[in-house]
Design a protein around this motif. Structure first.
Motif, PDB file in Angstrom:
ATOM      1  N   MET A   7       0.440  -2.270 -15.743  1.00 29.43           N
ATOM      2  CA  MET A   7      -0.387  -1.977 -15.593  1.00 29.43           C
ATOM      3  C   MET A   7      -1.132  -0.349 -16.398  1.00 29.43           C
ATOM      4  SD  MET A   7      -3.902  -3.328 -15.451  1.00 29.43           S
ATOM      5  CE  MET A   7      -5.563  -2.294 -15.466  1.00 29.43           C
ATOM      6  N   LEU A   8       0.249   0.550 -16.278  1.00 28.95           N
ATOM      7  CA  LEU A   8      -0.188   1.841 -16.220  1.00 28.95           C
ATOM      8  C   LEU A   8       1.033   1.583 -17.759  1.00 28.95           C
ATOM      9  CD1 LEU A   8      -0.448   4.556 -15.337  1.00 28.95           C
ATOM     10  CD2 LEU A   8       1.806   4.891 -14.996  1.00 28.95           C
ATOM     11  N   VAL A   9       1.897   0.797 -17.970  1.00 28.00           N
ATOM     12  CA  VAL A   9       2.529   0.699 -19.255  1.00 28.00           C
ATOM     13  C   VAL A   9       1.302   0.601 -20.272  1.00 28.00           C
ATOM     14  CG1 VAL A   9       4.924  -0.349 -20.858  1.00 28.00           C
ATOM     15  CG2 VAL A   9       4.883   0.407 -17.687  1.00 28.00           C
TER      16      VAL A   9
ATOM     17  N   VAL B 119       6.082   8.232 -14.627  1.00 24.19           N
ATOM     18  CA  VAL B 119       7.103   7.198 -14.403  1.00 24.19           C
ATOM     19  C   VAL B 119       8.125   7.370 -14.901  1.00 24.19           C
ATOM     20  CG1 VAL B 119       7.738   4.996 -15.571  1.00 24.19           C
ATOM     21  CG2 VAL B 119       4.800   5.825 -15.718  1.00 24.19           C
ATOM     22  N   ALA B 120       8.556   8.490 -15.595  1.00 26.14           N
ATOM     23  CA  ALA B 120      10.293   9.240 -15.973  1.00 26.14           C
ATOM     24  C   ALA B 120      10.046   9.726 -14.599  1.00 26.14           C
ATOM     25  CB  ALA B 120      10.344   9.736 -17.215  1.00 26.14           C
ATOM     26  N   GLY B 121       9.337  10.208 -13.974  1.00 26.04           N
ATOM     27  CA  GLY B 121      10.148  11.359 -12.350  1.00 26.04           C
ATOM     28  C   GLY B 121      10.506   9.738 -11.399  1.00 26.04           C
TER      29      GLY B 121
ATOM     30  N   TYR C 286      14.202   8.010  -8.196  1.00 28.90           N
ATOM     31  CA  TYR C 286      14.977   6.326  -7.358  1.00 28.90           C
ATOM     32  C   TYR C 286      15.977   6.454  -7.742  1.00 28.90           C
ATOM     33  CZ  TYR C 286      15.375   1.258  -6.202  1.00 28.90           C
ATOM     34  OH  TYR C 286      15.391   0.395  -5.860  1.00 28.90           O
ATOM     35  N   PHE C 287      16.513   6.566  -9.380  1.00 33.73           N
ATOM     36  CA  PHE C 287      18.438   6.349  -9.464  1.00 33.73           C
ATOM     37  C   PHE C 287      19.199   6.888  -8.764  1.00 33.73           C
ATOM     38  CE2 PHE C 287      15.557   3.439 -12.004  1.00 33.73           C
ATOM     39  CZ  PHE C 287      16.734   1.959 -12.085  1.00 33.73           C
TER      40      PHE C 287
ATOM     41  N   LEU D 198      13.855  16.814  -8.934  1.00 39.89           N
ATOM     42  CA  LEU D 198      14.170  15.746  -9.950  1.00 39.89           C
ATOM     43  C   LEU D 198      12.133  15.801 -10.597  1.00 39.89           C
ATOM     44  CD1 LEU D 198      16.324  13.598 -11.497  1.00 39.89           C
ATOM     45  CD2 LEU D 198      16.353  15.991 -12.427  1.00 39.89           C
ATOM     46  N   ASP D 199      11.094  15.393  -9.647  1.00 39.78           N
ATOM     47  CA  ASP D 199       9.805  14.737  -9.086  1.00 39.78           C
ATOM     48  C   ASP D 199       8.696  16.095  -9.795  1.00 39.78           C
ATOM     49  OD1 ASP D 199       7.571  13.075  -9.207  1.00 39.78           O
ATOM     50  OD2 ASP D 199       7.444  14.462  -7.269  1.00 39.78           O
TER      51      ASP D 199
END
Length: 212
Positions: A1-3, A46-48, A53-54, A60-61
């Motif tokens: 949805m966001l994308v 989204v990138a944050g 997560y990975f 990083l956030d």
């Protein structure tokens, strides 16, 4: 949805900026960049999330948030500066370069020189003010025709969205070296200079030029 929403906003923002630049509308450009800023913010979020997560690096956030915030501040500062310049009728170097090239490419021998060129934009309308040096033995009717020809040249170039004010100055002896009218009976000095009408020459006033 966001994308999906971000993709739509991306297309909308790019479209608004392009149309705004074409019609010289700061409002459309500002709206477009505002929409694009939302896209960059969503992409940063989204990138944050993916990076945290990975990698497991929680810092990083915050780093990504700082980058997104910096981009918003930079974009806003540029928009405020451009809007302020437009409100103050500040000269546009790129616009002056465009006009200078046009005058150089359509230069006539009877147009001895041009000085005190000024120009600024008001929306999609261009204001132009300049001094045209003509032979001092010209009849008023001939001088008027040359001024009208120059005026129409500029108005046609900007597709009618221009107001042009041409001041007519009679030539003087100091202009003889740059005059291209080789058979002029009023000449006191042979033509010795080949000048190019560029912005830095055309925007300077006559008195300052003679001192150089």
């Amino acid at each position: 949805m966001l994308v999906g929403a971000s993709a739509i906003n991306l297309l909308l923002g790019i479209g608004l900026v392009r149309v705004g630049k074409r019609v010289q509308s700061m409002t459309l450009i500002a709206d477009g960049k505002h929409v694009l800023t939302d896209v960059y913010t969503s992409a940063g979020v989204v990138a944050g999330l993916f990076l945290v997560y990975f990698t497991g690096w929680l810092w990083l956030d915050g780093a990504v948030a700082c980058l997104v915030g910096g981009n918003i501040l930079l974009t806003g500062t540029r928009l405020v500066r451009q809007s302020f310049s437009a409100l103050m009728d500040a000269s546009d170097p790129q616009l002056l370069d465009e006009i200078s090239r046009l005058l150089e490419n359509h230069r006539k021998p009877v147009w001895i020189d041009i000085h005190q060129l000024r120009s600024w934009r008001s929306g999609n309308f261009v204001h132009i003010d300049l001094h045209l040096v003509l032979p001092r033995d010209y009849l008023l009717d001939d001088a008027h025709n040359e001024a009208k020809h120059l005026e129409q040249l500029l108005i046609h170039h900007f597709k009618g969205h221009a107001g042009v004010l041409v001041h007519m100055d009679p030539c003087q002896s100091p202009e003889c070296p740059v005059c291209r009218q080789y058979r002029c009976s009023l000449r006191t000095t042979a033509p010795t200079q080949t000048t190019v009408w560029h912005r830095h020459r055309l925007t300077i006033n006559k008195a300052s030029r003679e001192k150089q």
